[in-house]
Enzyme design. Structure first.
Site, PDB file in Angstrom:
ATOM      1  N   GLU A 185       8.097   2.169  15.277  1.00 33.63           N
ATOM      2  CA  GLU A 185       9.003   2.700  14.256  1.00 33.63           C
ATOM      3  C   GLU A 185       9.036   4.219  14.408  1.00 33.63           C
ATOM      4  OE1 GLU A 185       7.133   0.507  10.726  1.00 33.63           O
ATOM      5  OE2 GLU A 185       9.295   0.265  10.447  1.00 33.63           O
ATOM      6  N   GLU A 234       4.278  -4.257  12.197  1.00 34.02           N
ATOM      7  CA  GLU A 234       3.303  -3.180  11.940  1.00 34.02           C
ATOM      8  C   GLU A 234       2.167  -3.818  11.160  1.00 34.02           C
ATOM      9  OE1 GLU A 234       3.362  -0.286  13.150  1.00 34.02           O
ATOM     10  OE2 GLU A 234       5.433   0.288  13.534  1.00 34.02           O
ATOM     11  N   CYS A 293      -3.364   1.490   6.615  1.00 41.03           N
ATOM     12  CA  CYS A 293      -3.509   0.820   7.919  1.00 41.03           C
ATOM     13  C   CYS A 293      -4.090   1.749   8.974  1.00 41.03           C
ATOM     14  CB  CYS A 293      -2.162   0.273   8.366  1.00 41.03           C
ATOM     15  SG  CYS A 293      -0.884   1.525   8.363  1.00 41.03           S
ATOM     16  N   ASN A 312       0.792  -1.240   0.000  1.00 42.37           N
ATOM     17  CA  ASN A 312       0.000   0.000   0.000  1.00 42.37           C
ATOM     18  C   ASN A 312       0.825   1.291   0.000  1.00 42.37           C
ATOM     19  OD1 ASN A 312       0.678  -0.577   2.679  1.00 42.37           O
ATOM     20  ND2 ASN A 312      -1.067   0.541   3.476  1.00 42.37           N
TER      21      ASN A 312
HETATM   22  P1  NAD Z   1       0.446  -9.157   3.512  1.00 43.83           P
HETATM   23  O1  NAD Z   1       0.516  -9.566   4.932  1.00 43.83           O
HETATM   24  O2  NAD Z   1      -0.322 -10.010   2.578  1.00 43.83           O
HETATM   25  O3  NAD Z   1       1.892  -9.004   2.883  1.00 43.83           O
HETATM   26  C1  NAD Z   1       2.856  -8.157   3.427  1.00 43.83           C
HETATM   27  C2  NAD Z   1       4.229  -8.596   2.967  1.00 43.83           C
HETATM   28  O4  NAD Z   1       4.516  -9.871   3.544  1.00 43.83           O
HETATM   29  C3  NAD Z   1       4.366  -8.782   1.459  1.00 43.83           C
HETATM   30  O5  NAD Z   1       5.648  -8.349   1.047  1.00 43.83           O
HETATM   31  C4  NAD Z   1       4.239 -10.290   1.292  1.00 43.83           C
HETATM   32  O6  NAD Z   1       4.880 -10.774   0.144  1.00 43.83           O
HETATM   33  C5  NAD Z   1       4.947 -10.774   2.544  1.00 43.83           C
HETATM   34  N1  NAD Z   1       4.594 -12.142   2.973  1.00 43.83           N
HETATM   35  C6  NAD Z   1       3.489 -12.855   2.651  1.00 43.83           C
HETATM   36  N2  NAD Z   1       3.562 -14.085   3.219  1.00 43.83           N
HETATM   37  C7  NAD Z   1       4.718 -14.131   3.917  1.00 43.83           C
HETATM   38  C8  NAD Z   1       5.345 -15.109   4.730  1.00 43.83           C
HETATM   39  N3  NAD Z   1       4.773 -16.315   4.930  1.00 43.83           N
HETATM   40  N4  NAD Z   1       6.533 -14.828   5.309  1.00 43.83           N
HETATM   41  C9  NAD Z   1       7.099 -13.607   5.136  1.00 43.83           C
HETATM   42  N5  NAD Z   1       6.562 -12.638   4.358  1.00 43.83           N
HETATM   43  C10 NAD Z   1       5.378 -12.891   3.762  1.00 43.83           C
HETATM   44  O7  NAD Z   1      -0.131  -7.660   3.535  1.00 43.83           O
HETATM   45  P2  NAD Z   1      -0.505  -6.742   2.301  1.00 43.83           P
HETATM   46  O8  NAD Z   1      -1.777  -7.277   1.724  1.00 43.83           O
HETATM   47  O9  NAD Z   1       0.667  -6.536   1.408  1.00 43.83           O
HETATM   48  O10 NAD Z   1      -0.767  -5.342   3.033  1.00 43.83           O
HETATM   49  C11 NAD Z   1      -1.966  -5.025   3.616  1.00 43.83           C
HETATM   50  C12 NAD Z   1      -1.905  -5.191   5.126  1.00 43.83           C
HETATM   51  O11 NAD Z   1      -0.791  -4.466   5.651  1.00 43.83           O
HETATM   52  C13 NAD Z   1      -3.104  -4.604   5.834  1.00 43.83           C
HETATM   53  O12 NAD Z   1      -3.536  -5.484   6.840  1.00 43.83           O
HETATM   54  C14 NAD Z   1      -2.585  -3.319   6.427  1.00 43.83           C
HETATM   55  O13 NAD Z   1      -3.301  -2.866   7.543  1.00 43.83           O
HETATM   56  C15 NAD Z   1      -1.193  -3.699   6.772  1.00 43.83           C
HETATM   57  N6  NAD Z   1      -0.348  -2.496   6.918  1.00 43.83           N
HETATM   58  C16 NAD Z   1       0.082  -2.129   8.152  1.00 43.83           C
HETATM   59  C17 NAD Z   1       0.859  -0.972   8.320  1.00 43.83           C
HETATM   60  C18 NAD Z   1       1.339  -0.523   9.669  1.00 43.83           C
HETATM   61  O14 NAD Z   1       2.243   0.305   9.710  1.00 43.83           O
HETATM   62  N7  NAD Z   1       0.802  -1.015  10.760  1.00 43.83           N
HETATM   63  C19 NAD Z   1       1.192  -0.218   7.199  1.00 43.83           C
HETATM   64  C20 NAD Z   1       0.736  -0.618   5.966  1.00 43.83           C
HETATM   65  C21 NAD Z   1      -0.019  -1.776   5.825  1.00 43.83           C
END
Ligand code: NAD
Length: 455
Positions: free
Chosen positions: A432, A229, A263, A131
């Site tokens: 962070e 996060e 998020c 995102n």
């Molecule tokens: P996701 O959890 O599907 O993926 C995040 C990252 O993790 C990607 O790079 C993905 O390839 C990787 N990943 C997937 N499976 C993995 C595994 N088994 N081991 C290690 N890495 C793995 O999330 P998304 O769909 O890319 O992003 C959306 C989510 O992120 C939402 O829930 C959002 O709230 C959250 N988010 C949180 C913050 C924050 O700062 N708290 C900021 C932005 C997004």
């Protein structure tokens, strides 16, 4: 080696093909990063600061290019994408001030001299979501490099282009090519290898709570440090005593920024019952006025969703019989469009309890302060939130009562690089940003030097 084919989410046209690395490539990257890290940590603090300043300058010189790439890859409106590139420059500049300020302590003890050192961890893995690729990567890159670490970044499969470019700009700025490496790949391959590789000393994971739990469990095998996060379901609490016009006028930006793929999105609006009807009257024109369309246009406030798959997921929260109060507009397509949508569901509906991560907001009435706090806290998440009130005591009381890492009073701001950012409960672990972030990429070492008694 496999590749992923990226499409522009606003046009559905082919954009780029990106090679996806395998686990062996990660192992090789870790080995090279470990060598580069030792060289980097031996430099003087001043030299490391200079490196970060040069990197920030290279980012600044390529703001337009980075922004255009984000518009094409992620569908972010151009003004937002430019802000994101500027934010990366600011984050790197801010943490360029850290190497010369990171200092240990001298502690009074009997029999000698006792000092602490902030030792770098070594190689740090950073796994980012799709995102906000650039800002989120920079939140780790800046402080981790400042503290003397090497960084391996795995961007999300859907939006890797700007992160790859940041890696190239770091090299152009004079940083060792092995010190900051960008490793595009699948989460289950590259992400998991970063989590399980014994040479990676810490993983900063930003993404869904579901995957975050898996990362935490995987990291346990080596007692690896983690910062998580994760997701959010933040409340925007509107009390009757606030500037209702302003609260309603700004509520769309609080949730529909980045098409709700944020998020920190205030995706639950809670309104005191006595002003509920008036608030809805004010909210409707504000939602209908959100300019949804071509992200390359400066008039656009909201672009498309990131993919067809994600749009289908968002749409599942708005079935035909959903309690839609009103909606904004969206272009017919091509592109993964979804109109800003306002729902008035029951408190237990899944649109109220689950993170939607799209331009859908629920509005619920509440009775009094106690009810508002109870509703706001009735979630597994605790990342962000807003409180609208003109009464200072209430602002402070409610701020203290809400289980959330980042709150704003009479504002929707969440992220400032000068201040700590992170979640309560299942929104994450650790913090962070802020002045202490470099310390989160160090281990404290205590050294006692015995001083012999005279004679
Ligand atoms: P996701 O959890 O599907 O993926 C995040 C990252 O993790 C990607 O790079 C993905 O390839 C990787 N990943 C997937 N499976 C993995 C595994 N088994 N081991 C290690 N890495 C793995 O999330 P998304 O769909 O890319 O992003 C959306 C989510 O992120 C939402 O829930 C959002 O709230 C959250 N988010 C949180 C913050 C924050 O700062 N708290 C900021 C932005 C997004």
């Amino acid at each position: 080696m496999t590749a992923t084919e990226l499409v522009n989410p606003a046009t559905e046209e082919a954009l780029a093909s990106v090679e996806l690395l395998d686990a062996a490539a990660v192992d090789d990257a870790v080995a090279r990063a470990a060598v580069a890290q030792r060289r980097w940590a031996r430099l003087s603090p001043w030299e490391r600061a200079e490196g970060l300043r040069a990197f920030a300058a290279a980012v600044a010189a390529h703001t337009d290019e980075l922004a255009a790439l984000e518009v094409a890859n992620s569908g972010h409106p151009i003004a937002s994408a430019e802000w994101e590139a500027g934010h990366v420059r600011d984050v790197l500049t801010f943490y360029a001030g850290s190497p010369e300020r990171l200092s240990g302590r001298q502690i009074p003890v009997a029999g000698g001299l006792d000092v602490t050192f902030n030792e770098p961890l070594g190689v740090v893995g950073v796994i980012t979501p799709w995102n906000f690729p650039m800002p989120i990567a920079s939140w780790s890159i800046g402080p981790a490099l400042a503290a003397g670490n090497a960084v391996l970044v795995k961007p999300a499969e859907l939006t890797p282009l700007t992160t790859i470019r940041l890696g190239e700009l770091a090299v152009q700025a004079g940083l060792d090519a092995d010190l900051l490496q960008v490793l595009p790949g699948k989460g289950a391959v590259v992400g998991e290898r970063l989590v399980t590789h014994p040479g990676v000393r810490k993983v900063v994971f930003t993404g869904s709570t579901e995957v975050g739990k898996r990362v935490m469990a995987g990291a346990a095998a080596h007692v690896k440090r983690v910062t998580l996060e994760l997701g959010g379901k933040s409340a925007n609490i509107v009390f009757a005593d606030c500037d209702l016009e302003r609260a309603a006028a700004t509520a769309p930006a609080g949730v529909f920024d980045n098409a709700g793929q944020d998020c920190c999105a205030r995706s639950r609006i809670l309104v005191q019952r006595s002003v509920y009807e008036r608030f809805m009257e004010l909210l409707e024109p504000a939602v209908r006025a959100v300019a949804v369309g071509d992200p390359a246009s400066r008039d656009t406030e909201m672009g498309p969703l990131v993919s067809a798959e994600h749009r289908a997921r968002v749409a599942s929260y708005v079935p035909d019989d959903a309690p839609v109060a009103f909606r904004g507009t969206a272009p017919p397509g091509p592109g993964f469009w979804f109109p800003p949508t306002v729902l008035t569901p029951e408190r237990t509906d899944r649109s109220v309890t689950e993170e939607i991560f799209g331009p859908v907001v629920t509005v619920l009435p509440f009775e009094d302060e106690h009810d508002a706090v109870g509703l706001a806290n009735d979630t597994a998440y605790g990342l962000s939130g807003s409180i609208w009130t003109d009464e200072l005591s209430r602002a402070l009381r409610v701020s203290r009562a809400i289980e959330s890492g980042n709150l704003s009073v009479n504002s929707h701001s969440s992220v400032r690089y000068h201040t700590p950012f992170g979640g309560f409960k299942q929104s994450g672990l650790g913090r962070e940003l802020g002045p202490d972030a470099p310390l989160h990429f160090t281990e404290t070492k205590n050294v006692f030097i015995a001083v012999a008694e005279e004679g």
